[in-house]
Design an enzyme around this catalytic site. Structure first.
Site, PDB file in Angstrom:
ATOM      1  N   ASP A 225     -13.731  -2.626  -3.087  1.00 54.24           N
ATOM      2  CA  ASP A 225     -12.703  -1.928  -2.315  1.00 54.24           C
ATOM      3  C   ASP A 225     -13.374  -1.164  -1.178  1.00 54.24           C
ATOM      4  O   ASP A 225     -14.257  -0.329  -1.407  1.00 54.24           O
ATOM      5  CB  ASP A 225     -11.924  -0.970  -3.224  1.00 54.24           C
ATOM      6  CG  ASP A 225     -10.697  -0.407  -2.530  1.00 54.24           C
ATOM      7  OD1 ASP A 225     -10.857   0.512  -1.707  1.00 54.24           O
ATOM      8  OD2 ASP A 225      -9.585  -0.893  -2.795  1.00 54.24           O
ATOM      9  N   ASN A 233      -7.844   1.938  10.031  1.00 52.19           N
ATOM     10  CA  ASN A 233      -6.650   1.422  10.717  1.00 52.19           C
ATOM     11  C   ASN A 233      -5.993   2.498  11.575  1.00 52.19           C
ATOM     12  O   ASN A 233      -5.562   2.235  12.710  1.00 52.19           O
ATOM     13  CB  ASN A 233      -5.631   0.909   9.689  1.00 52.19           C
ATOM     14  CG  ASN A 233      -5.937  -0.510   9.235  1.00 52.19           C
ATOM     15  OD1 ASN A 233      -6.554  -1.285   9.964  1.00 52.19           O
ATOM     16  ND2 ASN A 233      -5.507  -0.852   8.030  1.00 52.19           N
ATOM     17  N   ASP A 242      -8.761  -5.554  11.041  1.00 51.64           N
ATOM     18  CA  ASP A 242      -8.921  -6.978  10.729  1.00 51.64           C
ATOM     19  C   ASP A 242     -10.355  -7.436  10.972  1.00 51.64           C
ATOM     20  O   ASP A 242     -10.920  -8.220  10.191  1.00 51.64           O
ATOM     21  CB  ASP A 242      -7.974  -7.809  11.587  1.00 51.64           C
ATOM     22  CG  ASP A 242      -6.515  -7.652  11.173  1.00 51.64           C
ATOM     23  OD1 ASP A 242      -6.274  -7.105  10.081  1.00 51.64           O
ATOM     24  OD2 ASP A 242      -5.632  -8.075  11.933  1.00 51.64           O
ATOM     25  N   GLU A 268      -7.413  -4.137   1.469  1.00 46.99           N
ATOM     26  CA  GLU A 268      -8.863  -3.959   1.624  1.00 46.99           C
ATOM     27  C   GLU A 268      -9.608  -4.217   0.319  1.00 46.99           C
ATOM     28  O   GLU A 268     -10.787  -3.897   0.196  1.00 46.99           O
ATOM     29  CB  GLU A 268      -9.175  -2.545   2.127  1.00 46.99           C
ATOM     30  CG  GLU A 268      -8.923  -1.425   1.117  1.00 46.99           C
ATOM     31  CD  GLU A 268      -7.504  -0.895   1.116  1.00 46.99           C
ATOM     32  OE1 GLU A 268      -7.308   0.252   0.680  1.00 46.99           O
ATOM     33  OE2 GLU A 268      -6.579  -1.630   1.559  1.00 46.99           O
TER      34      GLU A 268
END
Length: 346
Positions: A225, A233, A242, A268
């Site tokens: 993770d 973001n 991305d 993620e």
């Protein structure tokens, strides 16, 4: 992968060439040598065989050393082979058939040539090229028919044309089946692949995990993770997020062995399935990945870390039990400050 040929089929096509082109080169070379030793050599063969020898030699060179040229050379090879076939058939029917009552070895190779066309080309061009070749042959036979009336050659040509027609119709239906297989393969690949990273998706990972449970094989899993991904973001935008996911994927893959299966679990979060690895080996690998990720310079952010939860398949486990243990380990790694590996051995 040509019309959207999957990578696996494109590789198969190259292997097909790699095996058969040297064989064709050898056959053409031996034929050329044998023909040149004849007392009365066939003048057509003295043109065709050297032409094919050179053509196959050039094709082999392109296949192994100039792969971007493969499609161009492929088209040229098909055109040249069609012309050579038309020349040979016309010569045999016009000058030899009435005396020998045989179409010679040429007849053995034409069905194989048709088969190659349907394998190499899309259906439209395969039909155009094979139909044009067949019509030329048929036209030559009809033109010569009055001279052959009353001889066994008429029956020979009739059988030849009908046999080739049946073969071409069969190839058409087989090609249709092949195209259906390609579409099914592409759809299956899309259904099991994460579009952003190109990794197996959760559906694919679930399938592989179920196989492991059914076979009761030794395996471990690792939840990966990315730490503080929401902040990435929010601060840099989703496009940057991305890019980070792709870079994270590539850096993780650099550490893995061929048999290790990395997939994107969602957002993620990633899942790593390790067959024939116990929890100790899985922990060592997770630590290796963690260090590799944290040392990498990323395109859009200064640094990146990840947390890891490790669990091993135990006797009597269900899929939910295994995933829950790995999830608890990941939760522990997150709660203890992130950028670390936690193991659940219960």
């Amino acid at each position: 992968m040509t019309n959207a040929i999957p990578l696996s089929l494109q590789k198969l096509k190259y292997r097909f060439y790699a095996v058969l082109l040297p064989v064709f080169l050898l056959v053409a070379s031996i034929g050329w040598y044998d023909e040149s030793q004849e007392v009365n050599p066939d003048p057509v063969n003295l043109v065709i065989l050297p032409t094919l020898t050179i053509l196959y030699a050039v094709s082999i060179y392109v296949l192994f050393f100039k792969k971007p040229w493969v499609e161009t050379v492929e088209k040229f090879m098909i055109i040249a082979t069609c012309m050579v076939s038309a020349m040979k058939f016309t010569y045999i029917v016009t000058y030899e058939l009435e005396q020998t009552m045989s179409l010679g070895p040429f007849t053995f190779w034409m069905p194989m040539f048709y088969m190659f066309l349907f394998f190499l080309l899309n259906i439209r061009w395969a039909l155009i090229v094979t139909a044009a070749t067949y019509v030329w042959f048929l036209g030559v036979g009809i033109y010569k028919l009055p001279d052959l009336m009353g001889t066994p050659a008429v029956s020979l040509l009739t059988h030849y044309f009908f046999a080739n027609l049946v073969f071409l119709v069969t190839l058409f239906f087989l090609h249709t089946v092949k195209q259906s297989y390609i579409k099914a393969e592409v759809l299956e690949e899309m259904a099991n692949t994460d579009y952003l990273t190109g990794l197996p998706n959760r559906r694919k990972i679930d399938k592989e995990l179920m196989k492991g449970l059914e076979r009761e094989q030794k395996l471990s899993i690792i939840y990966l993770d990315i730490d503080h991904f929401k902040q990435i973001n929010d601060s840099y935008g989703h496009t940057a997020g991305d890019t980070v996911l792709k870079e994270f994927t590539n850096k993780t893959l650099e550490v893995l062995e061929k048999e290790d299966l990395l997939g994107r679990w969602g957002g993620e979060e990633f899942m790593l399935l390790l067959k024939n690895r116990d929890i100790r080996e899985a922990k060592l690998l997770a630590e290796k990945i963690r260090k590799h990720i944290s040392r990498h310079d990323y395109e859009t952010i200064k640094g990146l870390t990840a947390s890891f939860g490790v669990a091993e398949l135990q006797k009597g486990d269900t899929l939910d039990n295994l995933l829950n243990r790995a999830d608890k380990a990941l939760y522990e790694a997150k709660n203890n400050g992130r950028d670390q590996v936690a193991v659940n051995e219960q």
